[in-house]
Enzyme design. Sequence first.
Site, PDB file in Angstrom:
ATOM      1  N   ASP A 136       0.818  -1.216   0.000  1.00  0.00           N
ATOM      2  CA  ASP A 136       0.000   0.000   0.000  1.00  0.00           C
ATOM      3  C   ASP A 136       0.851   1.265   0.000  1.00  0.00           C
ATOM      4  O   ASP A 136       0.319   2.365  -0.110  1.00  0.00           O
ATOM      5  CB  ASP A 136      -0.966  -0.006   1.190  1.00  0.00           C
ATOM      6  N   ASP A 439     -11.484  -6.071  10.228  1.00  0.00           N
ATOM      7  CA  ASP A 439     -11.521  -7.514  10.363  1.00  0.00           C
ATOM      8  C   ASP A 439     -12.675  -7.975  11.260  1.00  0.00           C
ATOM      9  O   ASP A 439     -13.414  -8.896  10.915  1.00  0.00           O
ATOM     10  CB  ASP A 439     -10.180  -8.023  10.919  1.00  0.00           C
TER      11      ASP A 439
END
Length: 725
Positions: A136, A439
Site C-alpha cells: 500500500d 476484520d
Amino acid sequence: MVGRQRLFATEKLGGRAVYRLHAATVLAGICLVLYYRATHVPGAEGRAAWLGMLSAELWFAFYWVITQSVRWCPIRRRAFTDRLAARYGERLPCVDIFVCTADPHSEPPSLVMATVLSLMAYNYPPENLNVYLSDDGGSILTFYALWETATFAKHWLPFCRRYSIEPRSPAAYFTLSDRPIDSQALEEWSFVKGLYEEMTERIDSVVKSGEVPEQIRVNHKGFSEWNTGCTSKDHQPIVQILIDGKDIGAVDNEGNVLPTLVYMAREKRPQYHHNFKAGAMNALIRVSSVISNSPIILNVDCDMYSNNNNSIREALCFFLDEEMGHKIAFVQYPQNYNNMTKNNIYGNSLNVINQVELRGLDSWGGPLYIGTGCFHRREALCGRSFNKDYKEDWNRGIKTQQHIDQTEEKAKSLATCTYEHNTQWGNEIGLKYGCPVEDVITGLAIHCRGWESVWNDPPRPAFIGVGPTTMAQTILQHKRWSEGNFSIFLSKYCPFFFAHGKTRLPHQMGYCIYGLWAPNSLPTLYYVLIPSLGLLKGTLLFPEIMSPWIIPFIYVSAVKNIYSLYEALLCGDTLKGWWNGQRMWMIKRITSYLYGVIDNIRKLLGLSKMGFAVSPKVSDEDESKRYEQEIMEFGTSSPEYVIIATVALLNLVCLVGGLGQILISGKNVLLNGFFLQIFLCGLLVIINIPIYEAMFLRKDRGRIPFSVTLASVGFVMLALVVPIF
C-alpha cells in the site's frame, strides 16, 4: 471405516462445574455490593462521589457478566492431518496467500520478505500455492525486495524440504537454529545462510539509500512502473507476476515447481479514499480472482511469519470435514509474538485472550476474525450466505498457463480507484469499510450470514510476529483496537442489534467484550482517582472495617484477582508477568481506551474522520536494550504520559497525606473507617512504582521527560484545590 473418520475433534475443557460455582458466588457478592451502595447513600456531603462509585460498580458488574460468556463452556480443537493425508493425499485445494504491507520504513522490507519466504515454503503442493504481496506504499523498494526474494526462493525452498526445517522464515531459522553437525549439511547450511545474509544486506542498503540502482532496474520490466514519478499516495495500479507457478520454467534449483508470487500496489489518487487495509484486501481478492482464484484465502500481517509448515493442512481438516466443514467460513489461528520479555512488561502476550476468551467464543459459533493468521472460504468472504445445500468446488482455481502481460493488465483494471464505485464492495462483498477494525466487523457480518468459524490453537504456534516493544507502540495499538471495536458497538453493527436472531446471545456478548473495552476507561479513571481523593479529604466511600458489609467488597475483589492470577499462570504467564499485566490493564484503560471514547465522540459529532496509523515494527538500539531489561520506555512528551504520571502522583500524594492525617489524629490505621481506601490507594502506589522511577530516579533517554512530570504536578495541585466533594 477410515474414510468416515472426522478430520477434527472438539473437546470440552474440564473444571466448568467448579468455575460456575465460583462465578455464582462472585455474582452474589456483586449483588450485595450494589445493594449496599443503593441503600447507604450519604447526605449532601459526599453524595455525588458515592453515586459515582455506584455508577462505576454497576458498569464493572455489567462488564463482568459480559465476560462470563466466554468462560462458561470453552472448547479445544484438534486437527488430524494424518487422516487428511489418507483421504486426499496431495489432491488438495489451491490456496491464495495475502500479505499486506504499507510502509517500507515502519515495516522493513527484509522483515516482510522473511515472512513471504516462510509462506512460500509450506509443506504443500507448490503448484497449488499462490502468494500475493500488497504494497500500500507503492514503493519500488518493496518491489525490489520481492524481486530479490523470488531469486533466493529457488535455494530456500529445496533447503527447507530436504532438511524439514522449522520455522521456515530464514530470519527466524538462522537466528534460532544451531549449526548442523553433519559436514555436508553444514556446508549447505552455511551456503544458504550466506546467500540470505547477502540478500538482506542488499535490500537494507537499497532501503537506506532510498533508490534502486539503474543497473538493477534493467533486470525486470516491473521496475519501469516507477518511471513516471510515483508517490505512495499518487500512483497507477501495479501488478507484477514475479513467479508464474503455471509456467513450466518456473522451477527451483532442483527442478521442482515454485509457488506463484505476485506484487500488487493498488491505484492511489489524492482525491479518492482508499479505505486502508480493507481496501487493500478487497483489491487482492479481485486481482487474485483472475490469476489463481483459489477457494481458500489465507491472510497474514507482513511481520507474522509461518512457524508451522503444516498450518494449511490443519486448516483444511476443518474445511474438508464431511460433517461440519460445509458450515465453516474461516479458521482463525492465534496471534503470537516472539519478542515478549519473560515477564511481559507491556502485557502484550495475549495469552489469556488466545487460550481462554477466543476458545470460549468458539463454543458459541466461532471466534472473531482478528485480521491475520486467518484461512477464509473465498465465497464466504465475498458475501455468500450459508446454505446447507451449497457444495464447494474444491478443485476450482485457474491452473492453465495464460500470457502474463494480458493477465497483469486485466488484474490492474481490478485495482483502480474507481472500480468499486456503485458496487457492493466494502459493504456486502469483501471486507467492510468505515471502521478501523475492518476484520472484526467483517467476521461479524459473516457470522450473521449463517456461517461459523473455528479457533485452532495447535501445540506449535502457526504464526509468530513482532509485538510492541515500547509504551508508545502499546498505547497506539490498543487505542486503534479499542476505538475501532467501540465504533462497531455504537454503529448499526452493534452485536446486540445487528446479530439479534442471527447468532446466539452469548456469541453477541463475546463480541461485546472487545466492543466495550473503550468505555471501561471512564469507571476505571473514576476508581483510581476519587477514592484516593476521598481518603485525603476525609470522605468515606466504603464500609468501615468492622461492618459486615465490608465482606462482599473484599470477597469480590480478592476472588476475582485470585482467579485472574490462576488464569494467567495456567496460560503460561509468570507471577510478575501477571502483575505487569495488571499495571498495563490500568494504563491502557486510562489512556488508550479513554482516547478511544473521545475519538468516537468526536467522529459522532463530525469533528474528526477515521484514520489508520501503521504500528512501527522497529525500535532503536537503546529502546531494544531497555525492553530486554524490562525497563518501561517513555522518552517523549505525550498527553498519554501526562495522564499516567498524574494518576500515579496523585495517588502517592493522597496516600501520604491521608495516612498523615490519620496518624496525627491518633486513630488506628487498620481499624480506621478508611481501611479500604487506604488499601486501594496503597495498591495503586505500589503498582505505579516503575512510573515514579521513570519520573524521579532514572537518567536514561527512556525516562519520563521533566515537562511531563511538571505538567502532572500542575494537574495534581489543581485536583487538590478543586472542591470535588
